[in-house]
Motif scaffolding. Sequence first.
Motif, mmCIF file in Angstrom:
data_model
loop_
_atom_site.group_PDB
_atom_site.id
_atom_site.type_symbol
_atom_site.label_atom_id
_atom_site.label_comp_id
_atom_site.label_asym_id
_atom_site.label_seq_id
_atom_site.Cartn_x
_atom_site.Cartn_y
_atom_site.Cartn_z
ATOM 1 N N ASN A 6 -7.380 -1.079 -1.789
ATOM 2 C CA ASN A 6 -8.005 0.250 -1.873
ATOM 3 C C ASN A 6 -6.994 1.371 -2.101
ATOM 4 O O ASN A 6 -7.251 2.522 -1.758
ATOM 5 C CB ASN A 6 -8.784 0.544 -0.591
ATOM 6 C CG ASN A 6 -7.871 0.706 0.625
ATOM 7 O OD1 ASN A 6 -6.915 -0.043 0.782
ATOM 8 N ND2 ASN A 6 -8.178 1.663 1.474
ATOM 9 N N VAL A 7 -5.849 1.029 -2.688
ATOM 10 C CA VAL A 7 -4.795 2.022 -2.889
ATOM 11 C C VAL A 7 -4.443 2.120 -4.375
ATOM 12 O O VAL A 7 -4.167 1.112 -5.024
ATOM 13 C CB VAL A 7 -3.532 1.668 -2.080
ATOM 14 C CG1 VAL A 7 -2.428 2.699 -2.327
ATOM 15 C CG2 VAL A 7 -3.853 1.583 -0.590
ATOM 16 N N GLU B 185 -4.895 6.347 -0.932
ATOM 17 C CA GLU B 185 -5.681 5.332 -0.237
ATOM 18 C C GLU B 185 -7.105 5.839 -0.091
ATOM 19 O O GLU B 185 -7.353 6.859 0.561
ATOM 20 C CB GLU B 185 -5.096 5.001 1.138
ATOM 21 C CG GLU B 185 -5.944 3.970 1.868
ATOM 22 C CD GLU B 185 -5.267 3.320 3.066
ATOM 23 O OE1 GLU B 185 -5.914 2.461 3.706
ATOM 24 O OE2 GLU B 185 -4.107 3.664 3.355
ATOM 25 N N THR C 26 -11.714 2.240 -5.844
ATOM 26 C CA THR C 26 -10.330 2.178 -6.313
ATOM 27 C C THR C 26 -10.247 1.486 -7.660
ATOM 28 O O THR C 26 -9.580 1.975 -8.593
ATOM 29 C CB THR C 26 -9.462 1.442 -5.275
ATOM 30 O OG1 THR C 26 -9.624 2.073 -3.990
ATOM 31 C CG2 THR C 26 -8.002 1.468 -5.670
ATOM 32 N N GLY D 26 0.783 -1.238 0.000
ATOM 33 C CA GLY D 26 0.000 0.000 0.000
ATOM 34 C C GLY D 26 0.808 1.277 0.000
ATOM 35 O O GLY D 26 0.283 2.336 0.342
ATOM 36 N N GLY E 242 -9.698 9.618 2.729
ATOM 37 C CA GLY E 242 -8.557 8.718 2.799
ATOM 38 C C GLY E 242 -7.275 9.505 2.952
ATOM 39 O O GLY E 242 -7.217 10.485 3.696
ATOM 40 N N PRO F 284 -11.869 0.659 4.152
ATOM 41 C CA PRO F 284 -11.343 0.642 2.784
ATOM 42 C C PRO F 284 -12.445 0.648 1.737
ATOM 43 O O PRO F 284 -13.527 0.081 1.938
ATOM 44 C CB PRO F 284 -10.547 -0.667 2.734
ATOM 45 C CG PRO F 284 -10.211 -0.975 4.159
ATOM 46 C CD PRO F 284 -11.377 -0.488 4.955
ATOM 47 N N ARG G 299 -1.626 3.289 -6.837
ATOM 48 C CA ARG G 299 -0.194 3.581 -6.731
ATOM 49 C C ARG G 299 0.311 4.190 -8.032
ATOM 50 O O ARG G 299 0.020 3.714 -9.122
ATOM 51 C CB ARG G 299 0.617 2.347 -6.363
ATOM 52 C CG ARG G 299 0.465 1.117 -7.241
ATOM 53 C CD ARG G 299 1.481 0.068 -6.832
ATOM 54 N NE ARG G 299 1.113 -1.268 -7.279
ATOM 55 C CZ ARG G 299 1.887 -2.340 -7.108
ATOM 56 N NH1 ARG G 299 3.060 -2.224 -6.521
ATOM 57 N NH2 ARG G 299 1.486 -3.524 -7.512
ATOM 58 N N THR H 124 -3.157 -0.610 -8.890
ATOM 59 C CA THR H 124 -3.716 -0.629 -7.549
ATOM 60 C C THR H 124 -2.853 -1.529 -6.665
ATOM 61 O O THR H 124 -2.068 -2.340 -7.153
ATOM 62 C CB THR H 124 -5.164 -1.127 -7.544
ATOM 63 O OG1 THR H 124 -5.193 -2.483 -8.035
ATOM 64 C CG2 THR H 124 -6.039 -0.252 -8.410
ATOM 65 N N ALA I 50 0.856 7.333 -3.397
ATOM 66 C CA ALA I 50 -0.339 6.512 -3.243
ATOM 67 C C ALA I 50 -1.542 7.363 -2.889
ATOM 68 O O ALA I 50 -1.426 8.393 -2.226
ATOM 69 C CB ALA I 50 -0.125 5.459 -2.162
ATOM 70 N N GLY J 228 -2.258 -2.613 -2.049
ATOM 71 C CA GLY J 228 -2.748 -2.501 -0.685
ATOM 72 C C GLY J 228 -3.347 -3.797 -0.175
ATOM 73 O O GLY J 228 -3.967 -4.553 -0.929
#
Length: 422
Positions: A391-392, A355, A369, A214, A343, A364, A394, A385, A353, A387
Amino acid sequence: MSESTKLHERRVRAVAQGVGSVIGSYVSHARGATVVDVDGGEWIDFASGIAVTSVGHADPRVIEAVQAQIVRFAHTCFMVAPYESYVAVCEQLNALTPGTFDKRSALFNSGAEAVENAVKIARHVTGRPAVIVFDHAYHGRTNLTMALTAKAMPYKHRFGPFAPEVYRVPMSYPFRDGLDGTAAAARAIDVIAKQVGADNVAAVLIEPVQGEGGFIEPAPGFLPALAEWARASGALFIADEIQTGFCRTGDWFACDAEGVEPDLVTMAKGIAGGMPLAAVTGRAEYMDAVHPGGLGGTYGGNPVACAAALAALETMRVLDLPAAARRIGGVLTSRLRALGLPGEVRGRGAMVAVELVLPGSVVPDPGRTQAVARACLREGLLVLTCGTYGNVLRLLPPLVISDELLDQGLTILEGALRATAD
């Protein structure tokens, strides 16, 4: 029928379905910070092959070096007939990695190989079995590195049993635990003392900024406290800089930010401009403790990959890519934070990132995402993505990306984030 569709039909009949892909299109060529598919579709690349093409796709120095080497010789195996470029790469890694002490290096093929060999070295040096790793960690897909990796699906599900003597402790995750670095380190060390025992620990292995987990940046002071504890306990402190290394975080290595000097550093990804190469660099007394023949591999330090690495390192120096990463990261974080997303926007350098959580909570939001990532792809932006909770978002653009392409990509991402808001 599109060319990508034709290729996908061939893929279904030829490639194991366990090998996934982010996009359904098939690449024709890539240059700098753009990727073009076989049907002419084009994407701004905010993925860099998962932090590999930091010097951009088709870096001219890398191309020239690879072409020159391939006509000389492609392989002899360094363990059979050595060559200068392997030595030169090791010299540069010894100079670039944190710490002014005497160092040695060994070259391998992949990040997982580097991690496995670092663990081998630590166990050999200390005579101890236990390896300490952290929540949310990712270290690879081999049997040992799956044991070191935290996330079950898709990396570990039904692939066990795994290698023993791996112990997981809490990571510093400021967005979720609210602890400062000192308190987070004390929590982790307390778990080690109770569940493992300091005298049994061969190594503390950590990503200075976690990647697949994440893009989690630990609170200041967490890494130095762990490094200090490891040395006081006779364990080796291993920094997994496979994703963070080679200018990505705004320094040559992420450990530089707090002056942490690991006993061993593992590297891969951005080292060679897209060619497969990995390394372990560490204190000379530890690296040289292993008996001749105890480290190596048939393809490790392949001469073509070494030539690419020397060229990529030259590009990093000439273009001052640590400074470029800081500039890119400043643009990404300032614009994304201005959106007021539920987030957190976090990152260091060009390793950023987003989140996403449900409004008014820290629950989350993996659905949004994924929706953002799909919307970006449709509009011509490649994002990834990650995490533990999925839910992140990148963001890993090439460090040579132009201001214009960075702006265009961010505009697409901002539009996708607004379009998916509740």
